[in-house]
Design a protein around this motif. Structure first.
Motif, PDB file in Angstrom:
ATOM      1  N   TRP A 164       0.803  -1.219   0.000  1.00  0.00           N
ATOM      2  CA  TRP A 164       0.000   0.000   0.000  1.00  0.00           C
ATOM      3  C   TRP A 164       0.841   1.278   0.000  1.00  0.00           C
ATOM      4  O   TRP A 164       0.307   2.381   0.144  1.00  0.00           O
ATOM      5  CB  TRP A 164      -0.942  -0.015   1.202  1.00  0.00           C
ATOM      6  CG  TRP A 164      -2.007  -1.071   1.054  1.00  0.00           C
ATOM      7  CD1 TRP A 164      -1.953  -2.365   1.469  1.00  0.00           C
ATOM      8  CD2 TRP A 164      -3.252  -0.920   0.379  1.00  0.00           C
ATOM      9  NE1 TRP A 164      -3.096  -3.039   1.111  1.00  0.00           N
ATOM     10  CE2 TRP A 164      -3.918  -2.181   0.450  1.00  0.00           C
ATOM     11  CE3 TRP A 164      -3.894   0.140  -0.264  1.00  0.00           C
ATOM     12  CZ2 TRP A 164      -5.177  -2.397  -0.109  1.00  0.00           C
ATOM     13  CZ3 TRP A 164      -5.153  -0.064  -0.812  1.00  0.00           C
ATOM     14  CH2 TRP A 164      -5.774  -1.312  -0.731  1.00  0.00           C
ATOM     15  N   ASP A 216       0.125  -9.461  -6.198  1.00  0.00           N
ATOM     16  CA  ASP A 216      -0.671  -8.242  -6.355  1.00  0.00           C
ATOM     17  C   ASP A 216      -0.347  -7.543  -7.675  1.00  0.00           C
ATOM     18  O   ASP A 216      -1.235  -6.997  -8.338  1.00  0.00           O
ATOM     19  CB  ASP A 216      -0.418  -7.297  -5.182  1.00  0.00           C
ATOM     20  CG  ASP A 216      -1.463  -6.201  -5.092  1.00  0.00           C
ATOM     21  OD1 ASP A 216      -2.629  -6.520  -4.778  1.00  0.00           O
ATOM     22  OD2 ASP A 216      -1.127  -5.027  -5.369  1.00  0.00           O
ATOM     23  N   HIS A 217       0.933  -7.572  -8.063  1.00  0.00           N
ATOM     24  CA  HIS A 217       1.336  -6.985  -9.343  1.00  0.00           C
ATOM     25  C   HIS A 217       0.602  -7.659 -10.498  1.00  0.00           C
ATOM     26  O   HIS A 217       0.072  -6.989 -11.399  1.00  0.00           O
ATOM     27  CB  HIS A 217       2.850  -7.127  -9.515  1.00  0.00           C
ATOM     28  CG  HIS A 217       3.364  -6.631 -10.831  1.00  0.00           C
ATOM     29  ND1 HIS A 217       3.707  -5.317 -11.048  1.00  0.00           N
ATOM     30  CD2 HIS A 217       3.591  -7.275 -12.010  1.00  0.00           C
ATOM     31  CE1 HIS A 217       4.129  -5.165 -12.296  1.00  0.00           C
ATOM     32  NE2 HIS A 217       4.070  -6.340 -12.898  1.00  0.00           N
ATOM     33  N   HIS A 220      -2.236  -9.309 -10.344  1.00  0.00           N
ATOM     34  CA  HIS A 220      -3.663  -8.987 -10.263  1.00  0.00           C
ATOM     35  C   HIS A 220      -3.967  -7.609 -10.840  1.00  0.00           C
ATOM     36  O   HIS A 220      -5.109  -7.335 -11.216  1.00  0.00           O
ATOM     37  CB  HIS A 220      -4.129  -9.062  -8.814  1.00  0.00           C
ATOM     38  CG  HIS A 220      -4.258 -10.464  -8.305  1.00  0.00           C
ATOM     39  ND1 HIS A 220      -4.446 -10.771  -6.974  1.00  0.00           N
ATOM     40  CD2 HIS A 220      -4.226 -11.661  -8.960  1.00  0.00           C
ATOM     41  CE1 HIS A 220      -4.526 -12.080  -6.830  1.00  0.00           C
ATOM     42  NE2 HIS A 220      -4.381 -12.645  -8.023  1.00  0.00           N
ATOM     43  N   GLY A 221      -2.951  -6.764 -10.912  1.00  0.00           N
ATOM     44  CA  GLY A 221      -3.140  -5.452 -11.522  1.00  0.00           C
ATOM     45  C   GLY A 221      -3.420  -5.512 -13.008  1.00  0.00           C
ATOM     46  O   GLY A 221      -3.870  -4.525 -13.607  1.00  0.00           O
ATOM     47  N   GLU A 222      -3.178  -6.662 -13.635  1.00  0.00           N
ATOM     48  CA  GLU A 222      -3.482  -6.814 -15.067  1.00  0.00           C
ATOM     49  C   GLU A 222      -4.953  -7.123 -15.313  1.00  0.00           C
ATOM     50  O   GLU A 222      -5.418  -7.044 -16.459  1.00  0.00           O
ATOM     51  CB  GLU A 222      -2.623  -7.939 -15.651  1.00  0.00           C
ATOM     52  CG  GLU A 222      -1.130  -7.679 -15.601  1.00  0.00           C
ATOM     53  CD  GLU A 222      -0.326  -8.839 -16.171  1.00  0.00           C
ATOM     54  OE1 GLU A 222      -0.905  -9.660 -16.902  1.00  0.00           O
ATOM     55  OE2 GLU A 222       0.884  -8.919 -15.869  1.00  0.00           O
ATOM     56  N   THR A 246      -8.959  -6.666 -15.385  1.00  0.00           N
ATOM     57  CA  THR A 246      -9.767  -5.493 -15.707  1.00  0.00           C
ATOM     58  C   THR A 246     -11.206  -5.695 -15.242  1.00  0.00           C
ATOM     59  O   THR A 246     -11.660  -6.823 -15.029  1.00  0.00           O
ATOM     60  CB  THR A 246      -9.758  -5.210 -17.218  1.00  0.00           C
ATOM     61  OG1 THR A 246     -10.264  -6.361 -17.917  1.00  0.00           O
ATOM     62  CG2 THR A 246      -8.342  -4.922 -17.699  1.00  0.00           C
ATOM     63  N   PRO A 263      -3.696  -3.510  -3.086  1.00  0.00           N
ATOM     64  CA  PRO A 263      -4.778  -2.801  -3.771  1.00  0.00           C
ATOM     65  C   PRO A 263      -5.338  -3.535  -4.976  1.00  0.00           C
ATOM     66  O   PRO A 263      -6.550  -3.507  -5.217  1.00  0.00           O
ATOM     67  CB  PRO A 263      -4.119  -1.477  -4.175  1.00  0.00           C
ATOM     68  CG  PRO A 263      -2.639  -1.720  -4.100  1.00  0.00           C
ATOM     69  CD  PRO A 263      -2.451  -2.734  -3.034  1.00  0.00           C
ATOM     70  N   HIS A 264      -4.481  -4.203  -5.741  1.00  0.00           N
ATOM     71  CA  HIS A 264      -4.974  -4.904  -6.930  1.00  0.00           C
ATOM     72  C   HIS A 264      -5.748  -6.167  -6.551  1.00  0.00           C
ATOM     73  O   HIS A 264      -6.739  -6.514  -7.210  1.00  0.00           O
ATOM     74  CB  HIS A 264      -3.808  -5.250  -7.853  1.00  0.00           C
ATOM     75  CG  HIS A 264      -3.089  -4.064  -8.386  1.00  0.00           C
ATOM     76  ND1 HIS A 264      -3.729  -3.012  -9.006  1.00  0.00           N
ATOM     77  CD2 HIS A 264      -1.760  -3.741  -8.391  1.00  0.00           C
ATOM     78  CE1 HIS A 264      -2.841  -2.101  -9.365  1.00  0.00           C
ATOM     79  NE2 HIS A 264      -1.649  -2.514  -9.003  1.00  0.00           N
ATOM     80  N   SER A 265      -5.314  -6.841  -5.502  1.00  0.00           N
ATOM     81  CA  SER A 265      -6.029  -8.031  -5.047  1.00  0.00           C
ATOM     82  C   SER A 265      -7.368  -7.647  -4.428  1.00  0.00           C
ATOM     83  O   SER A 265      -8.370  -8.352  -4.604  1.00  0.00           O
ATOM     84  CB  SER A 265      -5.174  -8.804  -4.037  1.00  0.00           C
ATOM     85  OG  SER A 265      -3.976  -9.248  -4.649  1.00  0.00           O
ATOM     86  N   ALA A 318      -9.088  -5.027  -5.358  1.00  0.00           N
ATOM     87  CA  ALA A 318      -9.921  -4.637  -6.503  1.00  0.00           C
ATOM     88  C   ALA A 318     -10.477  -5.869  -7.216  1.00  0.00           C
ATOM     89  O   ALA A 318     -11.625  -5.870  -7.667  1.00  0.00           O
ATOM     90  CB  ALA A 318      -9.102  -3.783  -7.472  1.00  0.00           C
ATOM     91  N   LYS A 319      -9.665  -6.921  -7.301  1.00  0.00           N
ATOM     92  CA  LYS A 319     -10.117  -8.183  -7.898  1.00  0.00           C
ATOM     93  C   LYS A 319     -11.323  -8.726  -7.135  1.00  0.00           C
ATOM     94  O   LYS A 319     -12.351  -9.075  -7.728  1.00  0.00           O
ATOM     95  CB  LYS A 319      -8.966  -9.190  -7.887  1.00  0.00           C
ATOM     96  CG  LYS A 319      -9.336 -10.632  -8.241  1.00  0.00           C
ATOM     97  CD  LYS A 319      -8.114 -11.533  -8.109  1.00  0.00           C
ATOM     98  CE  LYS A 319      -8.456 -13.004  -8.362  1.00  0.00           C
ATOM     99  NZ  LYS A 319      -9.333 -13.561  -7.314  1.00  0.00           N
TER     100      LYS A 319
END
Length: 258
Positions: free
Chosen positions: A22, A89-90, A92-94, A96, A137-139, A141-142
């Motif tokens: 974070w 997490d990186h 998971h940032g892919e 959409t 954050p990406h996880s 958001a998933k």
């Protein structure tokens, strides 16, 4: 991927992993400005995992990839376990978000297809445990997108979580089969069809394996083999299974509305 030990990433320092995920700054450091960023280290680790597998991701290998000393990496991440959290997490940032306005069924389908593609881009994601991943954050958001797809359709919160788990579990299982099959083809140099061309005559010469002894298995196996040109088709299993999971959810929601 078969034979590669699953990597546990829940034994690191969750506090520091969460701070890194974070962007919470650590204690001030003295000395010259660091040459790299934490993002540089994560991207190098992902590149190594994509090229080989998760076992290739060691602090020494990542340092060599970046052209720095292994000890210098601890300036950016406390250790390998925290690095795995950052890598997950990186990746998971892919992922959409589904297009706005889709119904819940189409939204879950889009989410599942997106995750299916992600596992095929980054097979190492299937080699790490995720039950104790320090959520970044990406996880988050998933998970938010998965829950948003079924928000307000008549499920309670525990059921919404279970639906997200059913869909992601199906994707993981079938993606693993797909990648295992691809690995077998690469290792053997034979497609499934070519392998069965060799195996079928051997089976045909064994009386105990005659179709008369296993009439249903023989009939169904032949039909499926001809349909898929292989013993199994993980992509078909993924989409067929997803449709059935969604049918079950739809039946539950419809029952509640009666």
């Amino acid at each position: 991927m078969a034979g590669v030990r699953t990597q546990d990433n829940g034994d690191g320092d969750p506090r520091r992993a969460i701070e890194l995920l974070w962007g919470v700054p650590g204690a001030p450091r003295r000395g010259p400005k660091p040459k790299l960023t934490t993002a540089d280290v994560v991207q190098a680790a992902v590149a190594l995992a994509d090229a080989d597998d998760i076992e290739a991701v060691t602090m020494r290998r990542v340092a060599d990839h970046l052209g720095v000393s292994p000890m210098s990496l601890y300036t950016y991440v406390p250790g390998r376990a925290e690095l795995l959290d950052l890598m997950i997490d990186h990746a998971h940032g892919e992922l959409t978000a589904p297009e706005p306005g889709l119904g819940w069924r189409a939204a879950l389908t889009a989410i599942a297809e997106d995750q299916w593609a992600l596992f095929h881009r980054h097979p190492w994601l299937l080699q790490v445990t995720t039950s104790r991943s320090a959520l970044g954050p990406h996880s988050f958001a998933k998970y938010e997108r998965e829950l948003s797809a079924v928000e307000g359709i008549g499920l309670d919160d525990v059921e919404m979580d279970a639906v997200a788990g059913l869909v992601t579990g199906l994707v993981r299982t079938t993606a693993r089969s797909s990648l295992d099959n691809a690995r077998l083809v690469r290792a053997s140099g034979l497609t499934d069809a070519q392998w069965w061309e060799r195996a079928a005559p051997v089976l045909a010469g064994i009386p105990a394996a005659d179709a008369a002894h296993y009439p249903i298995a023989s009939r169904v196996g032949q039909a499926a083999g001809e349909a898929h040109n292989a013993a199994e088709n993980p992509a078909h299993a993924f989409r067929f299974g997803l449709a059935r999971v969604l049918d079950g959810i739809e039946a539950l929601v419809s029952e509640r509305q009666q």
